[in-house]
Design a protein around this motif. Sequence first.
Motif, short mmCIF file in Angstrom:
data_model
loop_
_atom_site.label_atom_id
_atom_site.label_comp_id
_atom_site.label_asym_id
_atom_site.label_seq_id
_atom_site.Cartn_x
_atom_site.Cartn_y
_atom_site.Cartn_z
N TYR A 55 0.81 -1.22 0.00
CA TYR A 55 0.00 0.00 0.00
C TYR A 55 0.84 1.27 0.00
O TYR A 55 0.29 2.37 -0.14
N ALA A 56 2.16 1.16 0.16
CA ALA A 56 3.06 2.31 0.26
C ALA A 56 2.68 3.20 1.45
O ALA A 56 2.81 4.42 1.40
N ILE A 57 2.24 2.56 2.54
CA ILE A 57 1.81 3.25 3.74
C ILE A 57 2.63 2.75 4.93
O ILE A 57 2.75 1.54 5.12
N PRO A 58 3.19 3.63 5.74
CA PRO A 58 3.94 3.19 6.92
C PRO A 58 3.05 2.45 7.92
O PRO A 58 1.93 2.88 8.21
N VAL A 59 3.56 1.34 8.43
CA VAL A 59 2.85 0.54 9.43
C VAL A 59 3.79 0.33 10.60
O VAL A 59 4.86 -0.26 10.44
N ALA A 60 3.41 0.79 11.77
CA ALA A 60 4.23 0.65 12.98
C ALA A 60 3.61 -0.39 13.89
O ALA A 60 2.39 -0.46 14.04
N VAL A 61 4.47 -1.21 14.53
CA VAL A 61 4.01 -2.26 15.44
C VAL A 61 4.76 -2.12 16.75
O VAL A 61 5.99 -2.12 16.77
N PHE A 62 4.01 -2.01 17.85
CA PHE A 62 4.62 -1.80 19.16
C PHE A 62 4.20 -2.90 20.13
O PHE A 62 3.03 -3.30 20.17
N ASP A 63 5.15 -3.37 20.93
CA ASP A 63 4.88 -4.33 22.00
C ASP A 63 4.22 -3.57 23.14
O ASP A 63 4.84 -2.72 23.79
N ILE A 64 2.95 -3.87 23.41
CA ILE A 64 2.20 -3.12 24.41
C ILE A 64 2.83 -3.22 25.79
O ILE A 64 2.76 -2.28 26.59
N ALA A 65 3.47 -4.35 26.10
CA ALA A 65 4.09 -4.53 27.41
C ALA A 65 5.20 -3.52 27.67
O ALA A 65 5.59 -3.30 28.83
N LYS A 66 5.71 -2.91 26.62
CA LYS A 66 6.82 -1.95 26.75
C LYS A 66 6.34 -0.50 26.73
O LYS A 66 7.17 0.43 26.72
N ILE A 67 5.03 -0.29 26.74
CA ILE A 67 4.47 1.06 26.68
C ILE A 67 3.92 1.44 28.05
O ILE A 67 3.24 0.63 28.69
N SER A 68 4.15 2.66 28.47
CA SER A 68 3.64 3.16 29.73
C SER A 68 2.39 4.01 29.50
O SER A 68 2.47 5.12 28.97
N GLN A 69 1.23 3.47 29.82
CA GLN A 69 -0.07 4.15 29.89
C GLN A 69 -0.67 4.57 28.55
O GLN A 69 -1.85 4.37 28.31
N TYR A 70 0.11 5.15 27.67
CA TYR A 70 -0.46 5.63 26.41
C TYR A 70 0.64 5.86 25.39
O TYR A 70 1.83 5.87 25.72
#
Length: 233
Positions: free
Chosen positions: A109-124
């Motif tokens: 799609y030529a669109i950036p897709v970001a993937v984050f491990d939720i366990a490594k995120i603080s609150q938001y």
Amino acid sequence: MRFQHSSDIWRDFPELVPGVLVATGITADVSVDDAIAWCAERAADRLETASEGELPAIQAWRRAFSKMGLKPTQYRCASESLLRRFRKEGALPRLHPLIDLCNALSIAYAIPVAVFDIAKISQYVEVRYAAGDETYLTFSGETEHPPPGEVIFADAEGRAHARRWTNRQSGHSAVRDTTTDVLIVAEALHDTARKDVESLMAGLSDELAAGWSMTPPEYTILSPSEPRFEFPV
């Protein structure tokens, strides 16, 4: 937990169309080969008639990078970098089935897709302009501090989970074999962004359901009137 863009980002980039999805129960032992093959074929078809820099979705991100004061041929959005590599090498490296799937959809799609491990995120996670005191962990383990005004993905502890908006993610919240729960974000700015982001997110939801034997995850398309995506931890 929540994901959102700041009001300043919406003010400066009103054409923005973000798609957001949360998936749980991710493992590293599935095959996404069929989806990758389809995406690679679609990307190859695109590149037969135009270079990655000529695609409308990429041109829109180049304009955004210029607006942010970045040289777009020095700092490229993630989808442009992936398309460049795909054009030169004919394939993308395999890292983890979920990352491989999202990278494949990104070049399709030529669109950036970001993937984050939720366990490594603080609150938001909030996409906002940096204050200058945030910390960013590179994949090599070095700590950087994005300068004031740079667009980052920031959490409650002042970690930058991505720098220069869609240019580079942090090693801190990168998906690994132990990752189980993820936040996935696709963002576009071009004229047909809404249609394309909806199609990408629908395809992603279907592939997650097929590959990981889960109920198709629901996704949300954010807007200035509905800028926040909330989800349970």
